[in-house]
Design a protein around this motif. Structure first.
Motif, PDB file in Angstrom:
ATOM      1  N   GLU A  22       0.832  -1.216   0.000  1.00  0.00           N
ATOM      2  CA  GLU A  22       0.000   0.000   0.000  1.00  0.00           C
ATOM      3  C   GLU A  22       0.856   1.251   0.000  1.00  0.00           C
ATOM      4  OE1 GLU A  22      -3.789   0.731   2.236  1.00  0.00           O
ATOM      5  OE2 GLU A  22      -3.242  -1.234   3.062  1.00  0.00           O
ATOM      6  N   SER A  23       1.922   1.236   0.796  1.00  0.00           N
ATOM      7  CA  SER A  23       2.783   2.418   0.862  1.00  0.00           C
ATOM      8  C   SER A  23       3.460   2.672  -0.487  1.00  0.00           C
ATOM      9  CB  SER A  23       3.826   2.263   1.959  1.00  0.00           C
ATOM     10  OG  SER A  23       4.652   1.136   1.712  1.00  0.00           O
ATOM     11  N   GLY A  24       3.821   1.602  -1.186  1.00  0.00           N
ATOM     12  CA  GLY A  24       4.408   1.751  -2.514  1.00  0.00           C
ATOM     13  C   GLY A  24       3.417   2.332  -3.506  1.00  0.00           C
ATOM     14  N   PHE A  25       2.165   1.883  -3.417  1.00  0.00           N
ATOM     15  CA  PHE A  25       1.140   2.428  -4.306  1.00  0.00           C
ATOM     16  C   PHE A  25       0.936   3.909  -4.039  1.00  0.00           C
ATOM     17  CE2 PHE A  25      -3.335   3.753  -4.519  1.00  0.00           C
ATOM     18  CZ  PHE A  25      -3.466   3.813  -5.897  1.00  0.00           C
ATOM     19  N   HIS A  26       0.819   4.286  -2.771  1.00  0.00           N
ATOM     20  CA  HIS A  26       0.582   5.691  -2.439  1.00  0.00           C
ATOM     21  C   HIS A  26       1.789   6.557  -2.806  1.00  0.00           C
ATOM     22  CE1 HIS A  26      -3.330   5.129  -0.709  1.00  0.00           C
ATOM     23  NE2 HIS A  26      -2.881   4.165   0.085  1.00  0.00           N
ATOM     24  N   ALA A  27       2.989   6.028  -2.651  1.00  0.00           N
ATOM     25  CA  ALA A  27       4.191   6.778  -3.050  1.00  0.00           C
ATOM     26  C   ALA A  27       4.196   6.985  -4.560  1.00  0.00           C
ATOM     27  CB  ALA A  27       5.449   6.034  -2.606  1.00  0.00           C
ATOM     28  N   TRP A  28       3.864   5.929  -5.316  1.00  0.00           N
ATOM     29  CA  TRP A  28       3.811   6.033  -6.776  1.00  0.00           C
ATOM     30  C   TRP A  28       2.736   7.023  -7.209  1.00  0.00           C
ATOM     31  CZ3 TRP A  28      -0.537   4.769  -9.665  1.00  0.00           C
ATOM     32  CH2 TRP A  28      -0.374   4.845 -11.045  1.00  0.00           C
ATOM     33  N   ASN A  29       1.605   6.998  -6.501  1.00  0.00           N
ATOM     34  CA  ASN A  29       0.454   7.827  -6.869  1.00  0.00           C
ATOM     35  C   ASN A  29       0.705   9.311  -6.600  1.00  0.00           C
ATOM     36  OD1 ASN A  29      -2.093   8.008  -7.974  1.00  0.00           O
ATOM     37  ND2 ASN A  29      -3.117   7.852  -6.021  1.00  0.00           N
ATOM     38  N   THR A  30       1.571   9.634  -5.654  1.00  0.00           N
ATOM     39  CA  THR A  30       1.800  11.037  -5.298  1.00  0.00           C
ATOM     40  C   THR A  30       3.054  11.630  -5.938  1.00  0.00           C
ATOM     41  OG1 THR A  30       2.948  10.362  -3.287  1.00  0.00           O
ATOM     42  CG2 THR A  30       0.591  10.849  -3.095  1.00  0.00           C
ATOM     43  N   CYS A  31       3.935  10.781  -6.490  1.00  0.00           N
ATOM     44  CA  CYS A  31       5.156  11.330  -7.079  1.00  0.00           C
ATOM     45  C   CYS A  31       4.849  11.962  -8.436  1.00  0.00           C
ATOM     46  CB  CYS A  31       6.234  10.259  -7.207  1.00  0.00           C
ATOM     47  SG  CYS A  31       5.899   9.022  -8.460  1.00  0.00           S
ATOM     48  N   PRO A  32       5.616  12.994  -8.808  1.00  0.00           N
ATOM     49  CA  PRO A  32       5.398  13.634 -10.110  1.00  0.00           C
ATOM     50  C   PRO A  32       5.806  12.694 -11.238  1.00  0.00           C
ATOM     51  CG  PRO A  32       7.348  14.524  -9.059  1.00  0.00           C
ATOM     52  CD  PRO A  32       6.709  13.601  -8.061  1.00  0.00           C
ATOM     53  N   PRO A  33       5.295  12.926 -12.434  1.00  0.00           N
ATOM     54  CA  PRO A  33       5.667  12.080 -13.573  1.00  0.00           C
ATOM     55  C   PRO A  33       7.162  12.194 -13.864  1.00  0.00           C
ATOM     56  CG  PRO A  33       4.056  13.753 -14.238  1.00  0.00           C
ATOM     57  CD  PRO A  33       4.331  13.948 -12.798  1.00  0.00           C
ATOM     58  N   CYS A  34       7.746  11.091 -14.317  1.00  0.00           N
ATOM     59  CA  CYS A  34       9.177  11.091 -14.623  1.00  0.00           C
ATOM     60  C   CYS A  34       9.441  11.927 -15.883  1.00  0.00           C
ATOM     61  CB  CYS A  34       9.693   9.667 -14.801  1.00  0.00           C
ATOM     62  SG  CYS A  34       9.034   8.836 -16.252  1.00  0.00           S
ATOM     63  N   GLU A  35      10.697  12.165 -16.144  1.00  0.00           N
ATOM     64  CA  GLU A  35      11.092  13.003 -17.284  1.00  0.00           C
ATOM     65  C   GLU A  35      10.604  12.409 -18.606  1.00  0.00           C
ATOM     66  OE1 GLU A  35      15.189  14.712 -19.313  1.00  0.00           O
ATOM     67  OE2 GLU A  35      15.214  14.008 -17.242  1.00  0.00           O
ATOM     68  N   ARG A  36      10.672  11.088 -18.738  1.00  0.00           N
ATOM     69  CA  ARG A  36      10.237  10.434 -19.972  1.00  0.00           C
ATOM     70  C   ARG A  36       8.734  10.635 -20.202  1.00  0.00           C
ATOM     71  NH1 ARG A  36      12.158   4.672 -21.491  1.00  0.00           N
ATOM     72  NH2 ARG A  36      12.235   5.136 -23.676  1.00  0.00           N
ATOM     73  N   GLU A  37       7.928  10.488 -19.152  1.00  0.00           N
ATOM     74  CA  GLU A  37       6.483  10.704 -19.287  1.00  0.00           C
ATOM     75  C   GLU A  37       6.179  12.140 -19.674  1.00  0.00           C
ATOM     76  OE1 GLU A  37       4.751   9.485 -15.601  1.00  0.00           O
ATOM     77  OE2 GLU A  37       4.897   7.355 -16.074  1.00  0.00           O
ATOM     78  N   GLN A  38       6.928  13.087 -19.104  1.00  0.00           N
ATOM     79  CA  GLN A  38       6.724  14.496 -19.449  1.00  0.00           C
ATOM     80  C   GLN A  38       7.075  14.755 -20.911  1.00  0.00           C
ATOM     81  OE1 GLN A  38       9.078  16.702 -16.638  1.00  0.00           O
ATOM     82  NE2 GLN A  38       7.751  16.188 -14.914  1.00  0.00           N
ATOM     83  N   LYS A  39       8.179  14.175 -21.375  1.00  0.00           N
ATOM     84  CA  LYS A  39       8.572  14.349 -22.776  1.00  0.00           C
ATOM     85  C   LYS A  39       7.555  13.721 -23.719  1.00  0.00           C
ATOM     86  CE  LYS A  39      13.557  14.739 -22.204  1.00  0.00           C
ATOM     87  NZ  LYS A  39      14.870  14.131 -22.478  1.00  0.00           N
TER      88      LYS A  39
END
Length: 67
Positions: A22-39
């Motif tokens: 659960e903590s991994g899911f919530h950490a993934w859900n709150t982190c900003p998109p990576c550089e590749r996703e932004q590009k």
């Protein structure tokens, strides 16, 4: 998948079924998109703009050649 179904099922249950913490899911859900996703997001916008500039007559192949 968890994010899309969280209104219908408890997050804890889905994490247990999918063997995700659960903590991994919530950490993934709150982190900003990576550089590749932004590009990739910017590239999609540029492709759609090029498609509109050609009055939507250029398809994928012609847009790729013209770049």
């Amino acid at each position: 998948m968890i994010d899309t179904l969280r209104q219908q099922y408890p997050v804890a249950l889905m994490c247990r079924i999918l063997d995700v913490s659960e903590s991994g899911f919530h950490a993934w859900n709150t982190c900003p998109p990576c550089e590749r996703e932004q590009k990739n997001a910017r590239l999609v916008i540029e492709i759609l703009a090029a498609h509109q500039r050609t009055r939507e007559t250029y398809g994928v192949k012609r847009l790729h050649v013209s770049w």
